[in-house]
Motif scaffolding. Structure first.
Motif: not given
Lengths: 535, 308
Positions: A323-324, A327-328, A360-362, A366, B35, B261, B266, B269-270, B273, B295-297
């Motif tokens: 995910a990290r 996202l990047k 994951i990409l909302l 996206n 996913l 998606q 969405t 998913l929000n 997350l 975590m992801a950011t």
């Protein structure tokens, strides 16, 4: 001699391997690769290595797990494994794959319908350890026994005994890296059970809870990419310098003005290569640059980290890392305000960014994403560039990267290009969505610790090597130069190692490369051949 | 044999199996959206499924209409369910037994439905000829089901026990399931040949179930068969043998779930997350407070213990 394995064997006799591999047992190869005594085999693990790292699975060590120093340390990891299993089966910690995982754990009929579809199992001479179901059944029994109420009693009554100890988890960790996650077994399963997914989830458990992951995928993979920008170690400055060298070289070689655009805002296309191409196969990014410029496409590469490297090894072992990085990648595309992202010739990049990251990409992250296969097909048939297929008049076959073909269903675009531009194109058997993995899938292509490289070439890649030879069986000698098209960086890395291991370029005249190189090689305006056979 | 006892068992079996089956089905259906993990071939891909292609083959696929074919899915599943195509293609040695067994099950289910139809006819005093036809058809299906099912389940039992590829994976329940199935079909076969007007007798039993009025007598072979079937029916939803339900999800929600998606997704998913994460590896350090987005950011430092 192949030993018949029981499930509970995974927990027994801690230090000794539970199976042994012999060259005699492996899938036979056609001449001139059929003599066992001429095959390189694999290096033996030394006594020094045995004293330092865990070597208790099959005589092959890909992970270099240090031996624990005390019983307390062993217990700590066993306890973490239990909490890891709990988290893997919880909604909060594993919503990402909970439904597919539970379905695969609870509804396997253990009918072994999947076994023969696995190229590793077949190539090993049908060694029980490599059955797609073996590691899954171990994990299933552990989860049933140690997580479910009354599990220990039920395991006894149901004759599903298995012990959870250091031996079990250390072997299971190594065994999680004997499956390329190609998912042929899942295709074969009448229930829809996916043993490749169970492998994936096991790897996640080890990485996300115990902190265990192959150095090549984690420290030198995702961590390096997140810190520096690329798993190759290239920083933005270095990657731009390298591409500049490539542009200069190919301007000289081709007579074209090869200029790769960087960081163009509002471009139609952000192309993301696997950065390994830039270091190992510079002809691939050069060919993209030549082709896209010739077609007048509005495109760019990005120098913001990590968007100059499409690699995302998180796909193979860790959802958080996946995910990290995804996202990047999307953030950079958003910043450049491009219309779409086009995947380079990299299979796992396709799967990670096009489909896995789709949930994951909302919102505005996206951004539309497209395969280079469809993008190149559109370009080739657009009429913007003139081609002369006679320039590609040599035997060509196509390797189907699992992540592009079986996992994404992108089958025909690359074939339509090859049928048009390569008069001697021939398919492997089987091909398309029934293809065999190259043996480098799920990160194996970059994993080479101890004797793992020997195993991944001689066993995991064996079926593919046989397929390649069979595809060129009508002209087997080195006098006829042949091209194996593999539009995926990791597949190319593995195929390079396979061909080198057997000396196939010299013995059979086979070279390998991507798809875009064949396209550029057929361009009418190109004075000299783009494909260099002497390499 | 006491019809009243059998009736009570039947109601209990129907209630237990329905409730447990429904509970397990709802539990699977309510699992969070996951996913994407599709796997070619995806049969609903119109014009492409024959070779395993998907809509991702289209240039700028997001600008095109995604043509989907439910019929292709139905045909694919029909081949899988009735012909066991996957086993035929990948496990030929197992196929004859599993084919016979599964078709025995389907025929038995169809026969049971006809028996209940005949019971309704008996209640509504239907003319004799449609009733006779229904009972004759049920008779044919029943004998076919018993023969196929007995051969298939017995063959599977022997195969499971003898085949060195299968044996290491067997547990006590593997054998128990198959022995129960052999008894279900075998007892039916015995009852069939021991009872005159077998279908009609079954029809009477079904009628008594519908009208809550016990018959005076049920023959021992038939009563034994019904009892074994009821035991199996009660046991079934607790086992992996409800894969007929799970299979819907493994195919439609995993292998063939290639939906891009959507807005509704969405929102879900929000929510997902925003859930807390507690994975404890050094590069994650989930403390149960940080969520997936955190975590992801986050920018992290690698503190993983280096390997040799």
């Amino acid at each position: 001699m192949k030993k018949s394995l029981k499930i509970k064997d995974i927990s027994l006799n801690g230090d000794a391997p539970i199976t042994e591999l012999n060259l005699d047992d492996l899938l036979p190869l056609p001449p001139p690769y059929d003599k066992i005594e001429e095959q390189p085999g694999w290096k033996r693990i030394t006594e020094e290595q045995k004293g330092r790292i865990v070597c208790n699975l099959d005589g092959v060590v890909g992970l270099s797990l240090p031996r624990p120093e005390t019983p307390e340390e062993e217990k700590k990891y066993v306890d973490l494994f239990v909490t890891g299993m709990q988290k893997l089966l919880s909604r909060e910690n594993n919503w990402t794959f909970l439904q597919p995982l539970l379905l695969s754990l609870e509804y396997c009929a253990k009918c072994q319908t999947c076994s023969d579809s696995c190229p590793v199992y077949e190539a090993s001479g049908k060694n029980d350890l490599y059955r797609p179901t073996y590691r899954s059944e171990v994990f299933r029994r552990l989860a049933n026994k140690y997580l479910k109420p009354g599990g220990k009693l039920l395991a006894k009554l149901n004759n599903e005994e298995i012990e959870l100890n250091w031996t079990t988890i250390s072997r299971l960790y190594e065994l999680a890296y004997r499956c390329t996650m190609c998912r042929r077994c899942a295709q074969a399963c009448p229930m829809g059970v996916d043993n490749g997914l169970i492998t994936h989830e096991l790897r996640k458990l080890f990485s996300q809870e115990l902190g265990w992951a192959p150095r090549e995928l984690h420290e030198k993979g995702t961590m390096l990419q997140l810190k520096v920008g690329s798993s190759t170690g290239m920083s933005p400055k270095v990657v731009k310098d390298n591409m500049e060298f490539i542009d200069e070289d190919y301007s000289e070689l081709t007579g074209f003005d090869v200029v790769t655009p960087w960081d163009r805002k509002d471009a139609d296309v952000l192309l993301i290569h696997n950065a390994g191409e830039i270091l190992s196969w510079p002809e691939n990014p050069a060919a993209f640059t030549i082709l896209l410029n010739a077609a007048g496409i509005s495109w760019t590469l990005a120098s913001d980290d990590p968007a100059y490297d499409g690699v995302n090894y998180g796909l193979f072992y860790d959802d958080v890392q996946l995910a990290r990085i995804a996202l990047k990648h999307a953030e950079v595309a958003k910043k450049l305000n491009v219309k779409k992202i086009v995947m380079g010739e990299c299979g796992h990049q396709h799967k990670a960014l096009m489909t896995i990251a789709d949930r994951i990409l909302l919102g505005d992250m996206n951004i539309p994403r497209e395969s280079s296969m469809t993008f190149l097909e559109n370009l080739v048939f657009s009429g913007k560039i003139k081609f002369d297929p006679s320039k590609n008049d040599f035997p060509v076959t196509l390797h189907d990267p699992c992540n592009i073909v079986r996992n994404l269903g992108i089958v025909e675009p690359q074939r339509r290009i090859l049928r048009y531009l390569c008069p001697q194109f021939r398919e492997m058997t089987p091909h398309g969505v029934d293809n065999y993995c190259c043996g480098g899938g799920s990160g194996f292509a970059v994993m080479s610790q101890n004797n793992f490289k020997d195993w991944r070439v001689a066993v995991a890649g064996r079926k593919k090597f046989k397929q390649i030879l069979d595809a060129f069986a009508d002209q087997p000698g080195p006098e006829v130069k042949k091209y194996l098209c593999a539009p995926c960086s990791n597949c190319k890395g593995q195929i390079r190692d396979i061909l080198d291991y057997y000396g196939a370029p010299l013995k059979s005249g086979i070279i390998y490369g991507g798809l875009v190189e064949l396209i550029v090689n057929a361009m009418t305006d190109l004075k000299e051949p783009f494909i260099k056979w002497e390499e | 044999m006491s019809a009243l006892v059998l009736m009570i068992c039947a109601y209990a079996a129907i209630v237990i199996s329905t409730v447990v089956l429904a509970f397990r089905t709802v539990k699977i259906a309510q699992m969070p959206v996951h996913l994407r993990w599709e796997l070619a071939p995806v049969p609903h891909e119109k014009g492409k499924s024959a070779y395993g292609g998907s809509y991702l083959e289209e240039y700028e696929w997001w600008t095109r209409d995604h043509e989907s074919s439910i019929m292709n899915e139905v045909i694919y599943m029909a081949k899988e369910i009735f012909l066991l195509k996957g086993v035929w293609e990948n496990n030929r040695g197992l196929w004859p037994f599993t084919f016979l067994f599964h078709n025995g099950i389907y025929l038995l289910a169809a026969a049971a439905a006809l028996v209940f139809v005949s019971a309704i006819m008996l209640i509504s005093s239907s003319p004799l000829s449609p009733l006779d036809l229904t009972l004759d058809l049920a008779t044919i299906l029943l004998i076919a089901a018993y023969l196929l099912g007995t051969a298939g389940s017995f063959g599977l039992l022997i195969k499971r026990y003898m085949d060195p590829n299968l044996k290491p994976f067997n547990s006590t329940s593997t054998y128990l399931n198959l022995v129960l199935l052999v008894l279900v079909f075998g007892s039916g076969l015995y009852a069939f040949f021991s009872t005159s007007d077998y279908s009609l007798e079954l029809g009477y039993f079904a009628r008594s179930l519908i009208t809550f009025s016990p018959q005076s007598y049920i023959s021992v072979p038939m009563g034994t068969h019904i009892l074994i079937v009821l035991i199996f029916l009660t046991y079934l939803p607790f086992t992996y043998m409800i894969h007929f339900v799970a299979k819907y999800f493994t195919y439609h929600e995993v292998r063939w779930n290639d939906r891009p998606q959507t807005e509704k997704m969405t929102r879900k998913l929000n929510d997902l997350l925003a859930q807390p994460v507690s994975w404890s590896a050094p590069h994650v350090k989930g403390d149960g407070k940080k969520n997936w987005v955190d975590m992801a950011t986050e920018e992290m430092k690698d503190e993983k213990k280096p390997e040799n």
